[in-house]
Design a protein around this motif. Sequence first.
Motif, PDB file in Angstrom:
ATOM      1  N   ARG A  81       0.833  -1.198   0.000  1.00  0.00           N
ATOM      2  CA  ARG A  81       0.000   0.000   0.000  1.00  0.00           C
ATOM      3  C   ARG A  81       0.871   1.253   0.000  1.00  0.00           C
ATOM      4  O   ARG A  81       0.612   2.207  -0.715  1.00  0.00           O
ATOM      5  CB  ARG A  81      -0.915   0.012   1.219  1.00  0.00           C
ATOM      6  CG  ARG A  81      -1.876   1.197   1.198  1.00  0.00           C
ATOM      7  CD  ARG A  81      -2.769   1.238   2.402  1.00  0.00           C
ATOM      8  NE  ARG A  81      -3.435  -0.039   2.626  1.00  0.00           N
ATOM      9  CZ  ARG A  81      -3.848  -0.453   3.798  1.00  0.00           C
ATOM     10  NH1 ARG A  81      -3.682   0.280   4.870  1.00  0.00           N
ATOM     11  NH2 ARG A  81      -4.436  -1.624   3.919  1.00  0.00           N
ATOM     12  N   GLN A  82       1.929   1.221   0.794  1.00  0.00           N
ATOM     13  CA  GLN A  82       2.833   2.359   0.847  1.00  0.00           C
ATOM     14  C   GLN A  82       3.558   2.533  -0.484  1.00  0.00           C
ATOM     15  O   GLN A  82       3.726   3.644  -0.972  1.00  0.00           O
ATOM     16  CB  GLN A  82       3.845   2.161   1.969  1.00  0.00           C
ATOM     17  CG  GLN A  82       4.844   3.295   2.086  1.00  0.00           C
ATOM     18  CD  GLN A  82       5.865   3.021   3.175  1.00  0.00           C
ATOM     19  OE1 GLN A  82       5.786   2.013   3.862  1.00  0.00           O
ATOM     20  NE2 GLN A  82       6.813   3.901   3.309  1.00  0.00           N
ATOM     21  N   GLU A  83       3.967   1.444  -1.083  1.00  0.00           N
ATOM     22  CA  GLU A  83       4.645   1.516  -2.376  1.00  0.00           C
ATOM     23  C   GLU A  83       3.712   2.069  -3.441  1.00  0.00           C
ATOM     24  O   GLU A  83       4.110   2.885  -4.268  1.00  0.00           O
ATOM     25  CB  GLU A  83       5.163   0.133  -2.775  1.00  0.00           C
ATOM     26  CG  GLU A  83       6.010   0.132  -4.010  1.00  0.00           C
ATOM     27  CD  GLU A  83       7.300   0.912  -3.855  1.00  0.00           C
ATOM     28  OE1 GLU A  83       7.810   1.387  -4.875  1.00  0.00           O
ATOM     29  OE2 GLU A  83       7.795   1.071  -2.738  1.00  0.00           O
ATOM     30  N   GLN A  84       2.448   1.626  -3.431  1.00  0.00           N
ATOM     31  CA  GLN A  84       1.480   2.140  -4.392  1.00  0.00           C
ATOM     32  C   GLN A  84       1.261   3.636  -4.186  1.00  0.00           C
ATOM     33  O   GLN A  84       1.135   4.388  -5.145  1.00  0.00           O
ATOM     34  CB  GLN A  84       0.152   1.389  -4.276  1.00  0.00           C
ATOM     35  CG  GLN A  84      -0.854   1.792  -5.320  1.00  0.00           C
ATOM     36  CD  GLN A  84      -0.356   1.514  -6.729  1.00  0.00           C
ATOM     37  OE1 GLN A  84       0.222   0.475  -6.994  1.00  0.00           O
ATOM     38  NE2 GLN A  84      -0.562   2.440  -7.625  1.00  0.00           N
ATOM     39  N   GLN A  85       1.222   4.077  -2.935  1.00  0.00           N
ATOM     40  CA  GLN A  85       1.056   5.503  -2.648  1.00  0.00           C
ATOM     41  C   GLN A  85       2.256   6.281  -3.180  1.00  0.00           C
ATOM     42  O   GLN A  85       2.094   7.342  -3.778  1.00  0.00           O
ATOM     43  CB  GLN A  85       0.915   5.722  -1.143  1.00  0.00           C
ATOM     44  CG  GLN A  85       0.777   7.181  -0.768  1.00  0.00           C
ATOM     45  CD  GLN A  85       0.774   7.386   0.738  1.00  0.00           C
ATOM     46  OE1 GLN A  85       0.955   6.443   1.495  1.00  0.00           O
ATOM     47  NE2 GLN A  85       0.589   8.608   1.151  1.00  0.00           N
ATOM     48  N   ASN A  86       3.456   5.747  -2.991  1.00  0.00           N
ATOM     49  CA  ASN A  86       4.649   6.424  -3.502  1.00  0.00           C
ATOM     50  C   ASN A  86       4.624   6.505  -5.025  1.00  0.00           C
ATOM     51  O   ASN A  86       5.002   7.523  -5.612  1.00  0.00           O
ATOM     52  CB  ASN A  86       5.907   5.704  -3.032  1.00  0.00           C
ATOM     53  CG  ASN A  86       6.136   5.840  -1.549  1.00  0.00           C
ATOM     54  OD1 ASN A  86       5.560   6.706  -0.899  1.00  0.00           O
ATOM     55  ND2 ASN A  86       6.964   4.977  -0.998  1.00  0.00           N
ATOM     56  N   ILE A  87       4.187   5.441  -5.674  1.00  0.00           N
ATOM     57  CA  ILE A  87       4.098   5.440  -7.131  1.00  0.00           C
ATOM     58  C   ILE A  87       3.071   6.461  -7.605  1.00  0.00           C
ATOM     59  O   ILE A  87       3.305   7.210  -8.549  1.00  0.00           O
ATOM     60  CB  ILE A  87       3.766   4.023  -7.655  1.00  0.00           C
ATOM     61  CG1 ILE A  87       4.960   3.092  -7.423  1.00  0.00           C
ATOM     62  CG2 ILE A  87       3.394   4.056  -9.131  1.00  0.00           C
ATOM     63  CD1 ILE A  87       4.652   1.638  -7.668  1.00  0.00           C
ATOM     64  N   ASP A  88       1.902   6.502  -6.920  1.00  0.00           N
ATOM     65  CA  ASP A  88       0.871   7.484  -7.290  1.00  0.00           C
ATOM     66  C   ASP A  88       1.386   8.902  -7.130  1.00  0.00           C
ATOM     67  O   ASP A  88       1.131   9.773  -7.976  1.00  0.00           O
ATOM     68  CB  ASP A  88      -0.380   7.285  -6.436  1.00  0.00           C
ATOM     69  CG  ASP A  88      -1.123   6.006  -6.774  1.00  0.00           C
ATOM     70  OD1 ASP A  88      -0.869   5.450  -7.868  1.00  0.00           O
ATOM     71  OD2 ASP A  88      -1.937   5.562  -5.936  1.00  0.00           O
ATOM     72  N   LEU A 104       5.068  13.838 -11.825  1.00  0.00           N
ATOM     73  CA  LEU A 104       5.504  13.890 -13.213  1.00  0.00           C
ATOM     74  C   LEU A 104       4.452  14.536 -14.111  1.00  0.00           C
ATOM     75  O   LEU A 104       4.786  15.187 -15.093  1.00  0.00           O
ATOM     76  CB  LEU A 104       5.832  12.482 -13.714  1.00  0.00           C
ATOM     77  CG  LEU A 104       7.075  11.843 -13.094  1.00  0.00           C
ATOM     78  CD1 LEU A 104       7.192  10.396 -13.525  1.00  0.00           C
ATOM     79  CD2 LEU A 104       8.323  12.619 -13.456  1.00  0.00           C
ATOM     80  N   LYS A 105       3.168  14.342 -13.769  1.00  0.00           N
ATOM     81  CA  LYS A 105       2.095  14.955 -14.551  1.00  0.00           C
ATOM     82  C   LYS A 105       1.927  16.436 -14.230  1.00  0.00           C
ATOM     83  O   LYS A 105       1.281  17.153 -14.989  1.00  0.00           O
ATOM     84  CB  LYS A 105       0.771  14.233 -14.292  1.00  0.00           C
ATOM     85  CG  LYS A 105       0.679  12.887 -14.930  1.00  0.00           C
ATOM     86  CD  LYS A 105      -0.691  12.291 -14.664  1.00  0.00           C
ATOM     87  CE  LYS A 105      -0.852  10.953 -15.329  1.00  0.00           C
ATOM     88  NZ  LYS A 105      -2.162  10.358 -15.036  1.00  0.00           N
ATOM     89  N   GLY A 106       2.463  16.866 -13.087  1.00  0.00           N
ATOM     90  CA  GLY A 106       2.351  18.267 -12.713  1.00  0.00           C
ATOM     91  C   GLY A 106       1.191  18.541 -11.781  1.00  0.00           C
ATOM     92  O   GLY A 106       0.854  19.686 -11.537  1.00  0.00           O
ATOM     93  N   SER A 107       0.559  17.511 -11.243  1.00  0.00           N
ATOM     94  CA  SER A 107      -0.550  17.688 -10.304  1.00  0.00           C
ATOM     95  C   SER A 107      -0.194  16.996  -9.000  1.00  0.00           C
ATOM     96  O   SER A 107      -0.785  15.998  -8.633  1.00  0.00           O
ATOM     97  CB  SER A 107      -1.840  17.117 -10.884  1.00  0.00           C
ATOM     98  OG  SER A 107      -1.653  15.749 -11.190  1.00  0.00           O
ATOM     99  N   ALA A 108       0.782  17.551  -8.286  1.00  0.00           N
ATOM    100  CA  ALA A 108       1.386  16.885  -7.130  1.00  0.00           C
ATOM    101  C   ALA A 108       0.438  16.669  -5.972  1.00  0.00           C
ATOM    102  O   ALA A 108       0.613  15.754  -5.193  1.00  0.00           O
ATOM    103  CB  ALA A 108       2.601  17.672  -6.653  1.00  0.00           C
ATOM    104  N   GLY A 109      -0.601  17.471  -5.798  1.00  0.00           N
ATOM    105  CA  GLY A 109      -1.414  17.339  -4.602  1.00  0.00           C
ATOM    106  C   GLY A 109      -2.718  16.596  -4.795  1.00  0.00           C
ATOM    107  O   GLY A 109      -3.515  16.532  -3.885  1.00  0.00           O
ATOM    108  N   THR A 110      -2.987  16.013  -5.945  1.00  0.00           N
ATOM    109  CA  THR A 110      -4.311  15.447  -6.208  1.00  0.00           C
ATOM    110  C   THR A 110      -4.480  14.015  -5.759  1.00  0.00           C
ATOM    111  O   THR A 110      -5.591  13.562  -5.594  1.00  0.00           O
ATOM    112  CB  THR A 110      -4.630  15.519  -7.711  1.00  0.00           C
ATOM    113  OG1 THR A 110      -3.621  14.804  -8.409  1.00  0.00           O
ATOM    114  CG2 THR A 110      -4.683  16.952  -8.177  1.00  0.00           C
ATOM    115  N   THR A 111      -3.417  13.249  -5.538  1.00  0.00           N
ATOM    116  CA  THR A 111      -3.580  11.835  -5.209  1.00  0.00           C
ATOM    117  C   THR A 111      -3.216  11.538  -3.764  1.00  0.00           C
ATOM    118  O   THR A 111      -2.972  10.402  -3.421  1.00  0.00           O
ATOM    119  CB  THR A 111      -2.708  10.964  -6.133  1.00  0.00           C
ATOM    120  OG1 THR A 111      -1.355  11.330  -5.923  1.00  0.00           O
ATOM    121  CG2 THR A 111      -3.117  11.132  -7.562  1.00  0.00           C
ATOM    122  N   GLU A 112      -3.179  12.536  -2.909  1.00  0.00           N
ATOM    123  CA  GLU A 112      -2.842  12.326  -1.502  1.00  0.00           C
ATOM    124  C   GLU A 112      -3.976  11.564  -0.823  1.00  0.00           C
ATOM    125  O   GLU A 112      -5.142  11.785  -1.099  1.00  0.00           O
ATOM    126  CB  GLU A 112      -2.642  13.678  -0.815  1.00  0.00           C
ATOM    127  CG  GLU A 112      -1.556  14.512  -1.463  1.00  0.00           C
ATOM    128  CD  GLU A 112      -0.233  14.374  -0.759  1.00  0.00           C
ATOM    129  OE1 GLU A 112      -0.224  13.969   0.406  1.00  0.00           O
ATOM    130  OE2 GLU A 112       0.778  14.673  -1.381  1.00  0.00           O
TER     131      GLU A 112
END
Length: 126
Positions: free
Chosen positions: A85-92, A98-106
Amino acid sequence: MLGFKLDIWDVLTFAVIFVLIGAFLTIAVLVLGLPGRIAIARKHPDAEAINTMGWLGFLAVVPWMQAFMWAFKPTDVVDIRYFPRQEQQNIDQEIARLKGSAGTTERKAEPNEAKPRAAIEPSPLH
């Protein structure tokens, strides 16, 4: 045309040379693409890198051998430093960065869940 006449032996020599060149190119394509085909067949997570390294291995033999060994590396090894789960969060987070939307998947961290390393130490790339 060239000052001499080409007979059947000259034509046959050129045909054999063309066949040998074609055979060499066919074998080169099969051998250079072998690590990538093995990695794709084994569903290796780094198949694209292995394929690229195999094709660039014609420049020197060592990268091709490394790609060949890498294609057979077992991929079911789990790194115990990261939970899935932590690895998936880091990947997200990395994909969002990289897409330029750093705060949207927190997402909210659970109280007993360890913080990712990126949250503890600032990245030198930012």
